[in-house]
Design a protein around this motif. Structure first.
Motif, PDB file in Angstrom:
ATOM      1  N   UNK A 288       0.706  -0.952   0.014  1.00  0.00           N
ATOM      2  CA  UNK A 288      -0.113   0.047   0.159  1.00  0.00           C
ATOM      3  C   UNK A 288       0.746   1.146   0.184  1.00  0.00           C
ATOM      4  N   UNK A 289       2.153   1.148   0.186  1.00  0.00           N
ATOM      5  CA  UNK A 289       2.952   2.240   0.202  1.00  0.00           C
ATOM      6  C   UNK A 289       3.654   2.427  -1.143  1.00  0.00           C
ATOM      7  N   UNK A 290       3.722   1.473  -1.969  1.00  0.00           N
ATOM      8  CA  UNK A 290       4.260   1.392  -3.259  1.00  0.00           C
ATOM      9  C   UNK A 290       3.591   2.410  -4.151  1.00  0.00           C
ATOM     10  N   UNK A 291       4.339   3.222  -4.634  1.00  0.00           N
ATOM     11  CA  UNK A 291       3.866   4.623  -6.033  1.00  0.00           C
ATOM     12  C   UNK A 291       2.920   3.910  -6.820  1.00  0.00           C
ATOM     13  N   UNK A 292       3.608   2.800  -7.484  1.00  0.00           N
ATOM     14  CA  UNK A 292       2.623   2.043  -8.634  1.00  0.00           C
ATOM     15  C   UNK A 292       1.469   1.359  -8.150  1.00  0.00           C
ATOM     16  N   UNK A 293       1.273   0.978  -7.107  1.00  0.00           N
ATOM     17  CA  UNK A 293       0.079   0.349  -6.351  1.00  0.00           C
ATOM     18  C   UNK A 293      -1.102   1.608  -6.048  1.00  0.00           C
ATOM     19  N   UNK A 294      -0.592   2.595  -5.498  1.00  0.00           N
ATOM     20  CA  UNK A 294      -1.401   3.412  -5.155  1.00  0.00           C
ATOM     21  C   UNK A 294      -1.916   4.338  -6.442  1.00  0.00           C
ATOM     22  N   UNK A 295      -1.027   4.418  -7.237  1.00  0.00           N
ATOM     23  CA  UNK A 295      -1.536   5.038  -8.519  1.00  0.00           C
ATOM     24  C   UNK A 295      -2.752   4.009  -9.216  1.00  0.00           C
ATOM     25  N   UNK A 296      -2.345   2.644  -9.374  1.00  0.00           N
ATOM     26  CA  UNK A 296      -3.036   1.885  -9.627  1.00  0.00           C
ATOM     27  C   UNK A 296      -4.632   1.727  -9.213  1.00  0.00           C
ATOM     28  N   UNK A 297      -4.632   2.128  -7.872  1.00  0.00           N
ATOM     29  CA  UNK A 297      -5.888   2.043  -7.159  1.00  0.00           C
ATOM     30  C   UNK A 297      -6.865   3.299  -7.375  1.00  0.00           C
ATOM     31  N   UNK A 298      -5.880   4.469  -7.441  1.00  0.00           N
ATOM     32  CA  UNK A 298      -6.639   5.551  -7.505  1.00  0.00           C
ATOM     33  C   UNK A 298      -7.240   5.351  -9.092  1.00  0.00           C
ATOM     34  N   UNK A 299      -6.740   5.025 -10.107  1.00  0.00           N
ATOM     35  CA  UNK A 299      -7.014   5.080 -11.555  1.00  0.00           C
ATOM     36  C   UNK A 299      -8.315   3.931 -11.452  1.00  0.00           C
ATOM     37  N   UNK A 300      -8.470   3.017 -10.674  1.00  0.00           N
ATOM     38  CA  UNK A 300      -9.478   2.013 -10.762  1.00  0.00           C
ATOM     39  C   UNK A 300     -10.687   2.786 -10.058  1.00  0.00           C
ATOM     40  N   UNK A 301     -10.295   3.425  -8.893  1.00  0.00           N
ATOM     41  CA  UNK A 301     -11.459   4.108  -8.020  1.00  0.00           C
ATOM     42  C   UNK A 301     -12.125   5.030  -8.990  1.00  0.00           C
ATOM     43  N   UNK A 302     -11.378   5.685  -9.521  1.00  0.00           N
ATOM     44  CA  UNK A 302     -11.871   6.953 -10.462  1.00  0.00           C
ATOM     45  C   UNK A 302     -12.541   6.394 -11.727  1.00  0.00           C
ATOM     46  N   UNK A 303     -11.965   5.428 -12.476  1.00  0.00           N
ATOM     47  CA  UNK A 303     -12.925   5.026 -13.596  1.00  0.00           C
ATOM     48  C   UNK A 303     -14.075   4.199 -13.210  1.00  0.00           C
ATOM     49  N   UNK A 304     -14.052   3.693 -12.073  1.00  0.00           N
ATOM     50  CA  UNK A 304     -15.210   2.900 -11.554  1.00  0.00           C
ATOM     51  C   UNK A 304     -16.222   4.046 -11.268  1.00  0.00           C
ATOM     52  N   UNK A 305     -15.999   5.173 -10.517  1.00  0.00           N
ATOM     53  CA  UNK A 305     -16.870   6.057 -10.228  1.00  0.00           C
ATOM     54  C   UNK A 305     -17.686   6.743 -11.278  1.00  0.00           C
ATOM     55  N   UNK A 306     -16.687   7.063 -12.349  1.00  0.00           N
ATOM     56  CA  UNK A 306     -17.068   7.599 -13.790  1.00  0.00           C
ATOM     57  C   UNK A 306     -17.954   6.834 -14.466  1.00  0.00           C
ATOM     58  N   UNK A 307     -17.636   5.350 -14.153  1.00  0.00           N
ATOM     59  CA  UNK A 307     -18.736   4.525 -14.997  1.00  0.00           C
ATOM     60  C   UNK A 307     -20.163   4.423 -14.269  1.00  0.00           C
ATOM     61  N   UNK A 308     -20.075   4.639 -12.957  1.00  0.00           N
ATOM     62  CA  UNK A 308     -21.489   4.521 -12.315  1.00  0.00           C
ATOM     63  C   UNK A 308     -22.007   5.701 -12.125  1.00  0.00           C
ATOM     64  N   UNK A 309     -21.561   7.120 -12.127  1.00  0.00           N
ATOM     65  CA  UNK A 309     -22.232   8.321 -12.032  1.00  0.00           C
ATOM     66  C   UNK A 309     -22.255   9.333 -13.235  1.00  0.00           C
ATOM     67  N   UNK A 310     -21.417   8.955 -14.327  1.00  0.00           N
ATOM     68  CA  UNK A 310     -21.325   9.727 -15.274  1.00  0.00           C
ATOM     69  C   UNK A 310     -21.884   9.112 -16.641  1.00  0.00           C
ATOM     70  N   UNK A 311     -21.123   7.943 -17.034  1.00  0.00           N
ATOM     71  CA  UNK A 311     -21.463   7.023 -18.322  1.00  0.00           C
ATOM     72  C   UNK A 311     -22.615   6.624 -18.186  1.00  0.00           C
TER      73      UNK A 311
END
Length: 311
Positions: A288-311
């Motif tokens: 959870x402290x790895x920059x690669x994993x933090x960025x990966x989690x952030x992209x997943x959450x943002x993409x998922x929220x866009x899919x639910x509330x925008x698309x």
């Protein structure tokens, strides 16, 4: 004095941190290749379909889109596997040994479909409280075009499961089992789920990763999770057709009941396996402290929220 202050665990943590970084970069490589190739091909084929503006054009567009998926899956998976294997010196010759029980495949498929059925019921309930039932499974492009459906079958039933298991189980999970089976299972399953970039697929895929990883660790053969994954996707593919829906539903319910019976009958054994698989919490902190994993989690959450509330 230096020898007295030496921490024998420190090198293990340093090694784990390095491996997590490599695996995080591999996940990004996998994701970026898929997104870039899909976006480029989508724009190209979209322009071609717009210029044709007839039924044949749209039918050809469906074939081309699936063909792109058929190509990008082994390319993204294969390059990611190569990247990790080259950096961590992994070999795969022993991953396809056949010393496993055939019943392991049936057991794993039953448990997997049980979790899938539960996830489907939960999402159906959640959709009742969302506008227009927005958490829905993506459309994979099943149509009346036989050639398009054939390519779709090859992609999601044969090619996809093979390369996904090669990367997520035989590469990610296997690279981390030294630091605890529980940690390796959860890390690889989270990466597998987040790679889908939406809640509807990501959450069920996490549980799917747990079952497939558990089957892989128990059997010691990559053939077991590949077979389970292929059979699961084959049932899903069958359910896409009008005439196959009933057959697929019967198979899902029947195998899910089998999975439930298996869990109840082997509850004591499963509890022991879970206890024996427990991992040092420090490895979760490293992930959870790895920059690669933090960025990966952030992209997943943002993409998922866009899919639910925008698309």
């Amino acid at each position: 004095m230096n020898s007295m202050n030496f921490d024998p665990i420190a090198p293990l943590y340093a090694q784990a941190k390095h491996k997590i970084s490599i695996l995080g970069m591999a996940c990004w490589l996998y994701l970026v290749i898929q997104l870039c190739v899909s976006a480029a091909a989508g724009g190209l084929f979209g322009a071609a379909a717009a210029s044709l503006m007839n039924g044949m054009g749209y039918s050809m567009l469906s074939v081309l889109n699936i063909a792109v998926l058929l190509i990008v899956t082994p390319v993204s998976g294969g390059l990611s596997v190569w990247f990790v294997a080259d950096n961590l010196k992994l070999t795969y010759k022993d991953q396809f040994r056949t010393g496993f029980r055939k019943l392991d495949i049936v057991d794993g498929l039953g448990v997997l479909l049980l979790f899938s059925l539960i996830c489907s019921l939960v999402f159906s309930m959640i959709n009742l409280f969302l506008p227009q039932g927005q958490i829905a499974q993506p459309d994979f492009g099943y149509s009346s075009n036989l050639f398009s459906n054939f390519l779709l079958f090859v992609t999601i039933v044969l090619v996809g499961p093979f390369f996904e298991e090669l990367f997520f189980r035989a590469t990610l999970l296997r690279s981390l089992t030294r630091y605890g089976k529980e940690f390796a299972l959860i890390f690889s399953s989270l990466c597998f789920g987040m790679m889908h970039l939406n809640f509807a697929q990501g959450i069920p895929a996490f549980f799917m990763g747990i079952v497939l990883g558990w089957s892989y660790v128990r059997s010691g053969s990559l053939i077991v999770p590949i077979a389970i994954h292929m059979l699961n996707n084959a049932i899903s593919f069958l359910g896409m057709s009008v005439y196959g829906t009933i057959i697929a539903s019967v198979l899902i319910v029947g195998l899910a009941i089998y999975g439930l019976v298996y869990i109840v009958r082997h509850a004591s054994m499963l509890r022991n396996e879970i206890r024996d698989a427990q991992s040092d919490p420090h490895f979760y902190a490293l992930a959870l402290s790895s920059p690669w994993i933090i960025a990966f989690i952030a992209v997943y959450v943002i993409a998922s929220l866009i899919g639910v509330f925008v698309l």
